[in-house]
Design an enzyme around this catalytic site. Structure first.
Site, PDB file in Angstrom:
ATOM      1  CG  HIS A  18      23.348  11.180  76.362  1.00  0.00           C
ATOM      2  ND1 HIS A  18      23.951  11.205  75.126  1.00  0.00           N
ATOM      3  CD2 HIS A  18      23.945  12.158  77.092  1.00  0.00           C
ATOM      4  CE1 HIS A  18      24.874  12.170  75.098  1.00  0.00           C
ATOM      5  NE2 HIS A  18      24.895  12.758  76.282  1.00  0.00           N
ATOM      6  CE  LYS A  42      28.879  22.060  73.377  1.00  0.00           C
ATOM      7  NZ  LYS A  42      28.407  21.711  74.701  1.00  0.00           N
ATOM      8  NE  ARG A  91      30.587  12.074  81.365  1.00  0.00           N
ATOM      9  CZ  ARG A  91      30.844  12.674  80.221  1.00  0.00           C
ATOM     10  NH1 ARG A  91      30.825  11.984  79.114  1.00  0.00           N
ATOM     11  NH2 ARG A  91      31.124  13.949  80.165  1.00  0.00           N
ATOM     12  CB  SER A 129      28.656  13.003  72.206  1.00  0.00           C
ATOM     13  OG  SER A 129      27.465  12.767  72.903  1.00  0.00           O
TER      14      SER A 129
HETATM   15  O1  PNS Z   1      25.551  18.331  76.706  1.00  0.00           O
HETATM   16  P1  PNS Z   1      26.113  19.658  77.116  1.00  0.00           P
HETATM   17  O2  PNS Z   1      26.751  20.356  75.938  1.00  0.00           O
HETATM   18  O3  PNS Z   1      27.039  19.572  78.292  1.00  0.00           O
HETATM   19  O4  PNS Z   1      24.833  20.556  77.581  1.00  0.00           O
HETATM   20  C1  PNS Z   1      24.998  21.881  78.004  1.00  0.00           C
HETATM   21  C2  PNS Z   1      23.633  22.579  78.113  1.00  0.00           C
HETATM   22  C3  PNS Z   1      22.896  22.520  76.797  1.00  0.00           C
HETATM   23  C4  PNS Z   1      22.803  21.929  79.190  1.00  0.00           C
HETATM   24  C5  PNS Z   1      23.916  24.066  78.520  1.00  0.00           C
HETATM   25  O5  PNS Z   1      24.852  24.619  77.644  1.00  0.00           O
HETATM   26  C6  PNS Z   1      22.648  24.926  78.517  1.00  0.00           C
HETATM   27  O6  PNS Z   1      21.842  24.846  79.416  1.00  0.00           O
HETATM   28  N1  PNS Z   1      22.480  25.741  77.458  1.00  0.00           N
HETATM   29  C7  PNS Z   1      21.351  26.624  77.313  1.00  0.00           C
HETATM   30  C8  PNS Z   1      21.785  28.100  77.465  1.00  0.00           C
HETATM   31  C9  PNS Z   1      21.791  28.519  78.925  1.00  0.00           C
HETATM   32  O7  PNS Z   1      20.769  28.498  79.595  1.00  0.00           O
HETATM   33  N2  PNS Z   1      22.968  28.918  79.412  1.00  0.00           N
HETATM   34  C10 PNS Z   1      23.108  29.393  80.780  1.00  0.00           C
HETATM   35  C11 PNS Z   1      23.367  28.285  81.772  1.00  0.00           C
HETATM   36  S1  PNS Z   1      25.022  27.791  81.795  1.00  0.00           S
END
Ligand code: PNS
Length: 163
Positions: A18, A42, A91, A129
């Site tokens: 990150h 989550k 990645r 992670s």
């Molecule tokens: O590190 P991650 O878990 O891959 O991140 C995912 C994240 C937080 C970027 C994604 O779940 C997100 O944008 N969540 C906010 C809710 C949202 O807007 N959802 C709709 C888009 S998929």
């Protein structure tokens, strides 16, 4: 107006992968906001407050980096920040499908949002992670994967098998 980039994620916890993406992102913006998702659906090892503290600690020397939590939709967070650009690390091929789906879902919600994908250094290509948490639980050395501060917090959270 400042060119702002948002770097969203769960960051449970932050890794060197990150941090690599944050440093790359800083090269193409004036201000980078790390947006830590507090998605209640989550399950995370670290609470939203803890994840923010860890990120703030490991980015404290980086100029132009801000760490904030958000709940709800990412597009709404962007609107509040008057931002349009998101960066995500990419990645392996396995990341692609999920990222592709997110871009399209976000685009349906807000046509003007754009996502830039950045590839981390090859030393962090396999890093996640989840992997780090598993390694700590099994008592493996994770010193090259995340800063010491995060490593110590991980070891406090996860009782690991000692040989
Ligand atoms: O590190 P991650 O878990 O891959 O991140 C995912 C994240 C937080 C970027 C994604 O779940 C997100 O944008 N969540 C906010 C809710 C949202 O807007 N959802 C709709 C888009 S998929």
């Amino acid at each position: 107006m400042k060119k702002i980039i948002i770097y969203p994620g769960s960051f449970d916890p932050v890794t060197y992968g990150h941090l690599d993406i944050i440093e790359r992102g800083l090269k193409i913006c004036e201000q980078l906001i790390v947006a830590v998702s507090s998605n209640p659906l989550k399950r995370t090892l670290f609470s939203i407050e803890e994840r923010v503290i860890l990120l703030k600690e490991v980015t404290k020397k980086m100029k132009n980096v801000q760490v904030e939590k958000f709940d709800g939709l990412l597009v709404d967070f962007l609107k509040r920040k008057e931002a349009r650009i998101v960066i995500r690390g990419l990645r392996a091929v396995s990341d692609f499908e999920y990222e592709f789906q997110m871009v399209l879902a976000n685009r349906r919600l807000n046509e003007s949002m754009e996502t830039i994908f950045m590839m981390p250094s090859e030393s962090y290509f396999y890093l996640s992670s989840s992997l780090i948490k598993e390694l700590v639980a099994l008592g493996a050395d994770i010193s090259g994967y995340t800063p010491k501060f995060v490593e110590n917090e991980l070891k406090r959270k996860i009782p690991y098998a000692q040989s």
